[in-house]
Enzyme design. Structure first.
Site, PDB file in Angstrom:
ATOM      1  N   SER A 184      62.104  39.473  77.177  1.00  0.00           N
ATOM      2  CA  SER A 184      63.138  40.194  76.413  1.00  0.00           C
ATOM      3  C   SER A 184      63.518  39.461  75.128  1.00  0.00           C
ATOM      4  CB  SER A 184      64.387  40.499  77.247  1.00  0.00           C
ATOM      5  OG  SER A 184      64.563  39.606  78.264  1.00  0.00           O
ATOM      6  N   ALA A 217      70.991  34.829  81.092  1.00  0.00           N
ATOM      7  CA  ALA A 217      69.911  34.253  81.897  1.00  0.00           C
ATOM      8  C   ALA A 217      68.687  35.171  81.985  1.00  0.00           C
ATOM      9  CB  ALA A 217      70.441  33.969  83.305  1.00  0.00           C
ATOM     10  N   PRO A 218      67.483  34.607  82.001  1.00  0.00           N
ATOM     11  CA  PRO A 218      67.159  33.175  81.952  1.00  0.00           C
ATOM     12  C   PRO A 218      67.167  32.559  80.552  1.00  0.00           C
ATOM     13  CG  PRO A 218      65.152  34.469  82.141  1.00  0.00           C
ATOM     14  CD  PRO A 218      66.288  35.450  82.190  1.00  0.00           C
ATOM     15  N   GLY A 219      67.327  33.395  79.489  1.00  0.00           N
ATOM     16  CA  GLY A 219      67.527  32.760  78.186  1.00  0.00           C
ATOM     17  C   GLY A 219      66.621  33.228  77.050  1.00  0.00           C
ATOM     18  N   GLY A 220      66.011  34.396  77.190  1.00  0.00           N
ATOM     19  CA  GLY A 220      65.130  34.894  76.113  1.00  0.00           C
ATOM     20  C   GLY A 220      65.873  35.083  74.796  1.00  0.00           C
ATOM     21  N   ASP A 256      82.099  35.823  84.347  1.00  0.00           N
ATOM     22  CA  ASP A 256      81.874  37.242  84.108  1.00  0.00           C
ATOM     23  C   ASP A 256      81.953  37.498  82.601  1.00  0.00           C
ATOM     24  OD1 ASP A 256      82.067  39.996  83.793  1.00  0.00           O
ATOM     25  OD2 ASP A 256      83.265  40.264  85.611  1.00  0.00           O
ATOM     26  N   ASP A 272      73.196  41.540  76.674  1.00  0.00           N
ATOM     27  CA  ASP A 272      72.078  42.264  77.290  1.00  0.00           C
ATOM     28  C   ASP A 272      72.394  42.559  78.760  1.00  0.00           C
ATOM     29  OD1 ASP A 272      69.522  43.336  77.506  1.00  0.00           O
ATOM     30  OD2 ASP A 272      68.541  41.416  77.831  1.00  0.00           O
ATOM     31  N   LYS A 301      72.495  50.820  77.782  1.00  0.00           N
ATOM     32  CA  LYS A 301      71.504  51.339  78.737  1.00  0.00           C
ATOM     33  C   LYS A 301      71.808  52.817  78.942  1.00  0.00           C
ATOM     34  CE  LYS A 301      70.564  46.977  79.320  1.00  0.00           C
ATOM     35  NZ  LYS A 301      69.394  46.310  78.786  1.00  0.00           N
TER      36      LYS A 301
END
Ligand SMILES: C[S@@+](CC[C@H](N)C(=O)[O-])C[C@H]1O[C@@H](n2cnc3c(N)ncnc32)[C@H](O)[C@@H]1O
Length: 358
Positions: A184, A217-220, A256, A272, A301
Protein backbone atom coordinates in the site's frame (compact mmCIF):
# COMPACT_ATOMS: atom_id res chain seq x y z
CA UNK A 1 -15.04 14.84 -32.71
CA UNK A 2 -18.31 14.61 -30.90
CA UNK A 3 -17.48 12.47 -27.91
CA UNK A 4 -15.34 12.04 -24.84
CA UNK A 5 -13.84 8.66 -24.00
CA UNK A 6 -13.18 8.24 -20.29
CA UNK A 7 -11.13 5.46 -18.67
CA UNK A 8 -12.10 4.21 -15.22
CA UNK A 9 -11.54 1.28 -12.88
CA UNK A 10 -13.41 -1.81 -14.18
CA UNK A 11 -16.69 -2.06 -12.25
CA UNK A 12 -16.95 1.71 -11.69
CA UNK A 13 -18.47 2.58 -15.08
CA UNK A 14 -21.79 3.70 -13.60
CA UNK A 15 -20.02 6.05 -11.17
CA UNK A 16 -17.88 7.54 -13.97
CA UNK A 17 -21.02 7.84 -16.11
CA UNK A 18 -23.10 9.52 -13.38
CA UNK A 19 -20.26 11.92 -12.72
CA UNK A 20 -19.71 13.10 -16.31
CA UNK A 21 -23.45 13.37 -16.87
CA UNK A 22 -23.90 15.50 -13.76
CA UNK A 23 -20.99 17.80 -14.60
CA UNK A 24 -22.02 18.17 -18.25
CA UNK A 25 -25.58 19.06 -17.20
CA UNK A 26 -24.20 21.62 -14.74
CA UNK A 27 -22.25 23.17 -17.64
CA UNK A 28 -25.40 23.26 -19.80
CA UNK A 29 -24.13 20.58 -22.21
CA UNK A 30 -26.38 17.75 -23.26
CA UNK A 31 -25.17 14.33 -24.15
CA UNK A 32 -25.66 10.68 -23.39
CA UNK A 33 -23.53 7.93 -21.96
CA UNK A 34 -22.68 4.61 -23.62
CA UNK A 35 -21.05 2.02 -21.42
CA UNK A 36 -21.15 -1.56 -20.24
CA UNK A 37 -20.44 -3.03 -16.80
CA UNK A 38 -16.79 -4.10 -16.61
CA UNK A 39 -15.75 -2.27 -19.82
CA UNK A 40 -13.44 0.14 -17.91
CA UNK A 41 -14.37 2.92 -20.35
CA UNK A 42 -17.33 5.26 -20.64
CA UNK A 43 -18.34 7.14 -23.78
CA UNK A 44 -20.01 10.52 -23.43
CA UNK A 45 -21.59 11.41 -26.77
CA UNK A 46 -22.69 14.97 -27.55
CA UNK A 47 -25.14 15.24 -30.46
CA UNK A 48 -24.58 19.00 -30.84
CA UNK A 49 -21.39 19.78 -32.86
CA UNK A 50 -18.68 21.42 -30.75
CA UNK A 51 -20.28 20.45 -27.42
CA UNK A 52 -17.83 17.65 -26.57
CA UNK A 53 -14.91 20.01 -27.05
CA UNK A 54 -16.64 22.76 -25.07
CA UNK A 55 -17.22 20.29 -22.25
CA UNK A 56 -13.61 19.14 -22.19
CA UNK A 57 -12.27 22.71 -22.31
CA UNK A 58 -14.68 23.97 -19.65
CA UNK A 59 -14.31 21.15 -17.17
CA UNK A 60 -11.29 20.83 -14.90
CA UNK A 61 -10.11 17.21 -15.18
CA UNK A 62 -9.24 17.28 -11.47
CA UNK A 63 -12.94 17.57 -10.72
CA UNK A 64 -13.49 14.07 -12.09
CA UNK A 65 -13.18 11.49 -9.34
CA UNK A 66 -13.83 8.27 -11.22
CA UNK A 67 -12.21 9.07 -14.59
CA UNK A 68 -8.56 8.07 -14.81
CA UNK A 69 -8.00 9.61 -18.24
CA UNK A 70 -10.02 11.19 -21.02
CA UNK A 71 -9.78 12.12 -24.69
CA UNK A 72 -11.88 14.04 -27.20
CA UNK A 73 -12.36 12.34 -30.54
CA UNK A 74 -14.30 9.89 -32.66
CA UNK A 75 -14.43 6.24 -33.74
CA UNK A 76 -13.09 4.44 -36.78
CA UNK A 77 -13.85 1.03 -38.19
CA UNK A 78 -10.71 -0.40 -39.77
CA UNK A 79 -9.79 -3.59 -41.56
CA UNK A 80 -7.07 -5.97 -40.45
CA UNK A 81 -5.21 -5.35 -43.75
CA UNK A 82 -4.54 -1.67 -43.11
CA UNK A 83 -5.09 0.01 -39.80
CA UNK A 84 -2.48 2.75 -40.21
CA UNK A 85 -3.95 4.70 -43.19
CA UNK A 86 -7.40 5.35 -41.65
CA UNK A 87 -5.75 6.49 -38.39
CA UNK A 88 -3.55 8.92 -40.31
CA UNK A 89 -6.59 10.26 -42.21
CA UNK A 90 -8.44 10.75 -38.90
CA UNK A 91 -5.47 12.65 -37.49
CA UNK A 92 -5.70 15.15 -40.34
CA UNK A 93 -8.99 16.31 -38.81
CA UNK A 94 -7.49 17.07 -35.38
CA UNK A 95 -4.76 19.19 -33.82
CA UNK A 96 -1.03 18.56 -34.15
CA UNK A 97 0.09 16.38 -31.22
CA UNK A 98 3.31 16.17 -29.25
CA UNK A 99 3.14 12.47 -28.49
CA UNK A 100 1.32 9.29 -29.51
CA UNK A 101 -0.23 7.07 -26.84
CA UNK A 102 -1.62 3.67 -27.80
CA UNK A 103 -4.25 2.62 -25.30
CA UNK A 104 -6.70 -0.15 -24.49
CA UNK A 105 -9.20 -0.65 -21.68
CA UNK A 106 -7.84 -1.84 -18.32
CA UNK A 107 -9.51 -5.25 -18.74
CA UNK A 108 -8.48 -8.75 -19.79
CA UNK A 109 -9.81 -8.04 -23.29
CA UNK A 110 -7.71 -4.88 -23.34
CA UNK A 111 -4.59 -6.76 -22.22
CA UNK A 112 -5.17 -9.30 -25.00
CA UNK A 113 -4.68 -6.44 -27.50
CA UNK A 114 -1.16 -5.67 -26.23
CA UNK A 115 0.54 -7.72 -28.97
CA UNK A 116 -1.36 -5.80 -31.65
CA UNK A 117 -0.64 -2.35 -30.21
CA UNK A 118 3.02 -3.28 -29.80
CA UNK A 119 3.21 -4.33 -33.44
CA UNK A 120 1.51 -1.14 -34.63
CA UNK A 121 3.40 1.33 -32.47
CA UNK A 122 6.47 1.73 -34.67
CA UNK A 123 4.78 2.01 -38.12
CA UNK A 124 2.15 4.34 -36.71
CA UNK A 125 4.68 6.55 -35.00
CA UNK A 126 6.81 6.69 -38.11
CA UNK A 127 3.80 7.61 -40.33
CA UNK A 128 2.64 10.25 -37.86
CA UNK A 129 6.02 11.95 -37.58
CA UNK A 130 6.49 11.81 -41.38
CA UNK A 131 3.11 13.49 -41.93
CA UNK A 132 4.01 15.82 -39.03
CA UNK A 133 0.72 15.11 -37.26
CA UNK A 134 2.94 14.27 -34.28
CA UNK A 135 5.81 16.68 -33.55
CA UNK A 136 7.71 15.56 -30.45
CA UNK A 137 9.55 18.90 -30.15
CA UNK A 138 6.24 20.71 -29.77
CA UNK A 139 5.94 19.68 -26.13
CA UNK A 140 3.01 22.00 -25.34
CA UNK A 141 0.84 20.38 -28.03
CA UNK A 142 -1.92 17.93 -27.07
CA UNK A 143 -1.43 14.19 -26.81
CA UNK A 144 -2.80 11.87 -29.42
CA UNK A 145 -4.69 8.89 -27.94
CA UNK A 146 -5.27 5.91 -30.22
CA UNK A 147 -7.53 3.58 -28.25
CA UNK A 148 -8.19 0.01 -29.41
CA UNK A 149 -11.56 -1.39 -28.40
CA UNK A 150 -10.75 -4.31 -30.70
CA UNK A 151 -8.53 -4.91 -33.72
CA UNK A 152 -11.24 -3.39 -35.90
CA UNK A 153 -12.68 -0.60 -33.79
CA UNK A 154 -10.48 2.32 -32.81
CA UNK A 155 -11.05 5.65 -31.10
CA UNK A 156 -8.76 8.50 -32.21
CA UNK A 157 -8.73 11.35 -29.73
CA UNK A 158 -6.74 14.14 -28.08
CA UNK A 159 -6.16 15.43 -24.55
CA UNK A 160 -4.46 18.61 -23.36
CA UNK A 161 -1.59 18.15 -20.92
CA UNK A 162 -2.73 20.86 -18.51
CA UNK A 163 -6.15 19.22 -18.23
CA UNK A 164 -5.70 15.43 -18.27
CA UNK A 165 -3.81 12.67 -16.46
CA UNK A 166 -0.08 12.57 -17.05
CA UNK A 167 -0.01 8.88 -18.06
CA UNK A 168 -1.51 6.72 -20.84
CA UNK A 169 -4.86 5.33 -19.62
CA UNK A 170 -4.27 7.37 -16.44
CA UNK A 171 -2.12 4.57 -15.02
CA UNK A 172 1.12 5.75 -13.41
CA UNK A 173 4.10 3.42 -13.68
CA UNK A 174 5.39 3.49 -10.11
CA UNK A 175 8.11 1.14 -8.95
CA UNK A 176 7.51 -0.69 -5.68
CA UNK A 177 10.35 0.27 -3.29
CA UNK A 178 11.75 -3.05 -2.02
CA UNK A 179 12.47 -1.70 1.46
CA UNK A 180 8.82 -0.64 2.04
CA UNK A 181 6.93 -2.95 4.41
CA UNK A 182 3.67 -3.17 2.42
CA UNK A 183 2.40 -2.74 -1.11
CA UNK A 184 0.00 0.00 0.00
CA UNK A 185 3.04 2.28 0.06
CA UNK A 186 2.34 2.93 -3.64
CA UNK A 187 -1.07 4.35 -2.79
CA UNK A 188 0.38 7.29 -0.87
CA UNK A 189 3.04 7.86 -3.53
CA UNK A 190 0.41 7.86 -6.28
CA UNK A 191 -1.75 10.27 -4.24
CA UNK A 192 1.17 12.70 -4.00
CA UNK A 193 1.77 12.46 -7.76
CA UNK A 194 -1.87 13.17 -8.33
CA UNK A 195 -2.53 15.92 -5.79
CA UNK A 196 0.80 17.75 -5.51
CA UNK A 197 2.57 19.29 -8.52
CA UNK A 198 6.08 17.83 -8.79
CA UNK A 199 7.75 21.24 -8.42
CA UNK A 200 6.04 21.70 -5.02
CA UNK A 201 7.22 18.42 -3.47
CA UNK A 202 10.32 19.98 -1.95
CA UNK A 203 8.31 22.60 -0.07
CA UNK A 204 5.19 20.57 0.79
CA UNK A 205 6.85 17.21 1.50
CA UNK A 206 9.89 18.72 3.11
CA UNK A 207 12.54 17.21 5.40
CA UNK A 208 11.89 17.94 9.07
CA UNK A 209 8.10 18.24 8.73
CA UNK A 210 5.96 16.21 11.13
CA UNK A 211 3.28 13.83 9.92
CA UNK A 212 0.69 11.70 11.71
CA UNK A 213 -0.16 8.35 10.08
CA UNK A 214 -3.45 6.95 11.44
CA UNK A 215 -3.83 3.19 10.91
CA UNK A 216 -0.14 3.02 10.05
CA UNK A 217 0.82 -0.65 10.50
CA UNK A 218 2.85 -2.27 9.10
CA UNK A 219 4.15 1.02 7.71
CA UNK A 220 3.87 1.36 3.91
CA UNK A 221 2.64 4.95 4.14
CA UNK A 222 4.98 5.75 7.03
CA UNK A 223 7.85 4.51 4.82
CA UNK A 224 6.98 7.16 2.19
CA UNK A 225 6.95 9.91 4.82
CA UNK A 226 10.25 8.68 6.31
CA UNK A 227 11.68 8.54 2.81
CA UNK A 228 10.92 12.30 2.53
CA UNK A 229 12.86 12.72 5.83
CA UNK A 230 9.81 13.62 7.89
CA UNK A 231 9.20 12.78 11.53
CA UNK A 232 6.25 10.43 11.79
CA UNK A 233 3.82 9.65 14.60
CA UNK A 234 2.46 6.24 13.59
CA UNK A 235 -0.84 5.46 15.32
CA UNK A 236 -1.96 1.83 15.27
CA UNK A 237 -2.44 -0.97 17.79
CA UNK A 238 -0.76 -3.31 15.32
CA UNK A 239 3.03 -3.72 14.99
CA UNK A 240 5.18 -1.45 12.85
CA UNK A 241 8.03 -2.85 10.72
CA UNK A 242 11.28 -3.04 12.68
CA UNK A 243 13.27 -1.33 9.91
CA UNK A 244 11.08 1.77 10.17
CA UNK A 245 11.40 1.96 13.96
CA UNK A 246 15.18 1.65 13.55
CA UNK A 247 15.21 4.78 11.34
CA UNK A 248 14.78 6.89 14.50
CA UNK A 249 12.20 9.01 12.65
CA UNK A 250 9.10 7.13 13.82
CA UNK A 251 7.24 7.29 17.12
CA UNK A 252 4.78 4.40 17.40
CA UNK A 253 1.65 5.27 19.41
CA UNK A 254 -0.57 2.30 20.23
CA UNK A 255 -3.93 4.00 20.36
CA UNK A 256 -7.26 4.41 18.62
CA UNK A 257 -6.75 6.70 15.63
CA UNK A 258 -10.19 8.25 16.16
CA UNK A 259 -9.28 9.39 19.68
CA UNK A 260 -5.70 10.47 18.99
CA UNK A 261 -4.94 14.19 19.22
CA UNK A 262 -1.47 15.55 18.40
CA UNK A 263 0.21 17.52 21.21
CA UNK A 264 0.98 20.28 18.67
CA UNK A 265 -0.19 20.93 15.09
CA UNK A 266 1.54 18.94 12.35
CA UNK A 267 1.97 19.52 8.64
CA UNK A 268 0.46 16.24 7.46
CA UNK A 269 -2.21 13.78 8.57
CA UNK A 270 -2.63 10.62 6.49
CA UNK A 271 -5.14 7.88 7.24
CA UNK A 272 -5.67 4.41 5.77
CA UNK A 273 -8.07 3.00 8.39
CA UNK A 274 -10.73 0.75 6.84
CA UNK A 275 -14.05 2.12 8.10
CA UNK A 276 -17.36 3.58 7.03
CA UNK A 277 -16.81 6.59 4.74
CA UNK A 278 -18.95 8.81 6.98
CA UNK A 279 -16.59 8.12 9.90
CA UNK A 280 -13.54 8.86 7.76
CA UNK A 281 -14.95 12.15 6.51
CA UNK A 282 -15.82 13.23 10.08
CA UNK A 283 -12.28 12.42 11.15
CA UNK A 284 -10.88 14.46 8.27
CA UNK A 285 -13.15 17.42 9.04
CA UNK A 286 -12.16 17.28 12.72
CA UNK A 287 -8.42 17.37 11.96
CA UNK A 288 -8.75 20.31 9.60
CA UNK A 289 -11.27 22.42 11.55
CA UNK A 290 -9.34 22.00 14.81
CA UNK A 291 -6.14 23.13 13.12
CA UNK A 292 -4.31 19.87 13.87
CA UNK A 293 -2.82 19.61 10.34
CA UNK A 294 -2.34 21.71 7.19
CA UNK A 295 -2.69 18.92 4.65
CA UNK A 296 -4.37 15.54 4.79
CA UNK A 297 -4.77 12.45 2.65
CA UNK A 298 -7.40 9.90 3.62
CA UNK A 299 -9.16 6.97 2.00
CA UNK A 300 -12.93 6.66 1.80
CA UNK A 301 -13.73 2.95 1.56
CA UNK A 302 -16.85 2.60 -0.55
CA UNK A 303 -19.87 0.41 0.05
CA UNK A 304 -21.13 -1.75 -2.82
CA UNK A 305 -24.17 0.39 -3.61
CA UNK A 306 -24.68 4.13 -4.20
CA UNK A 307 -20.94 4.73 -4.34
CA UNK A 308 -21.12 8.00 -6.26
CA UNK A 309 -23.73 9.40 -3.87
CA UNK A 310 -21.71 8.26 -0.86
CA UNK A 311 -18.56 10.07 -2.06
CA UNK A 312 -20.55 13.24 -2.80
CA UNK A 313 -22.05 13.15 0.70
CA UNK A 314 -18.62 12.73 2.29
CA UNK A 315 -17.18 15.66 0.34
CA UNK A 316 -20.19 17.83 1.14
CA UNK A 317 -19.81 17.01 4.81
CA UNK A 318 -16.14 18.07 4.78
CA UNK A 319 -16.92 21.22 2.77
CA UNK A 320 -19.74 22.24 5.12
CA UNK A 321 -17.57 21.72 8.21
CA UNK A 322 -14.74 23.80 6.73
CA UNK A 323 -17.13 26.57 5.62
CA UNK A 324 -18.70 26.69 9.08
CA UNK A 325 -15.22 27.08 10.60
CA UNK A 326 -14.26 29.80 8.08
CA UNK A 327 -11.42 27.77 6.63
CA UNK A 328 -10.40 28.20 3.01
CA UNK A 329 -9.02 24.98 1.65
CA UNK A 330 -8.77 22.92 -1.52
CA UNK A 331 -10.63 19.62 -1.38
CA UNK A 332 -9.88 17.06 -4.08
CA UNK A 333 -10.83 13.45 -4.52
CA UNK A 334 -9.75 10.71 -6.93
CA UNK A 335 -10.09 7.03 -7.45
CA UNK A 336 -6.40 6.29 -7.93
CA UNK A 337 -5.11 3.33 -9.94
CA UNK A 338 -4.05 1.70 -6.65
CA UNK A 339 -7.49 2.31 -5.09
CA UNK A 340 -9.80 -0.70 -5.19
CA UNK A 341 -13.24 -0.23 -3.59
CA UNK A 342 -12.26 3.22 -2.41
CA UNK A 343 -11.32 6.77 -3.35
CA UNK A 344 -8.61 9.03 -1.95
CA UNK A 345 -9.33 12.50 -0.64
CA UNK A 346 -6.84 15.35 -0.24
CA UNK A 347 -7.36 18.57 1.71
CA UNK A 348 -4.98 21.49 1.88
CA UNK A 349 -5.62 24.49 4.08
CA UNK A 350 -5.00 27.73 2.20
CA UNK A 351 -6.16 30.24 4.73
CA UNK A 352 -7.39 29.47 8.21
CA UNK A 353 -9.14 32.76 8.98
CA UNK A 354 -9.13 33.65 12.66
CA UNK A 355 -9.74 30.17 14.00
CA UNK A 356 -7.63 28.80 16.84
CA UNK A 357 -6.03 25.42 17.23
CA UNK A 358 -8.28 23.41 19.60
C1 LIG B 1 -5.06 -1.04 5.48
S1 LIG B 1 -4.14 -1.14 6.94
C2 LIG B 1 -3.00 0.16 6.80
C3 LIG B 1 -1.84 -0.14 5.92
C4 LIG B 1 -0.79 0.94 5.97
N1 LIG B 1 -1.26 2.20 5.40
C5 LIG B 1 0.45 0.53 5.20
O1 LIG B 1 0.76 1.16 4.20
O2 LIG B 1 1.15 -0.39 5.65
C6 LIG B 1 -5.25 -0.53 8.13
C7 LIG B 1 -4.68 -0.42 9.53
O3 LIG B 1 -5.61 0.33 10.29
C8 LIG B 1 -5.51 -0.15 11.64
N2 LIG B 1 -6.72 0.31 12.34
C9 LIG B 1 -8.00 -0.11 12.22
N3 LIG B 1 -8.80 0.59 13.04
C10 LIG B 1 -8.01 1.48 13.69
C11 LIG B 1 -8.24 2.49 14.66
N4 LIG B 1 -9.47 2.75 15.12
N5 LIG B 1 -7.18 3.22 15.09
C12 LIG B 1 -5.94 3.00 14.62
N6 LIG B 1 -5.66 2.05 13.71
C13 LIG B 1 -6.68 1.31 13.24
C14 LIG B 1 -5.35 -1.63 11.49
O4 LIG B 1 -4.71 -2.16 12.66
C15 LIG B 1 -4.47 -1.74 10.25
O5 LIG B 1 -3.12 -1.87 10.61
Amino acid sequence: MNELLLHCRPGFESEAAAEIQTLAAQGGISGYVVTREGAAVVRFVCPEPGDAERLMRGLDFRQLIFARQWALGSWLDVSAEDRVSPIISACAAGPIASVLWLETADTNDGKALAALTKKLERPLHSALTKTRFVRPKNSEAPRLHVFFESGQRIFVGWSWMDNAAAWPMGIPRLKFPREAPSRSTLKLEEAWHHFIPRDEWDSRLAPGMTAVDLGAAPGGWTWQLVNRHMKVIAVDNGPMARSLMDSGQVEHVQADGYLFKPSRPVQWMVCDIVDKPARSSSLLARWITRGWCREAIINFKLPMKQRYREVMQCLEHVEDALDAAGIRATIACKQLYTDREEVTCHVRVLHAGSYKVQ
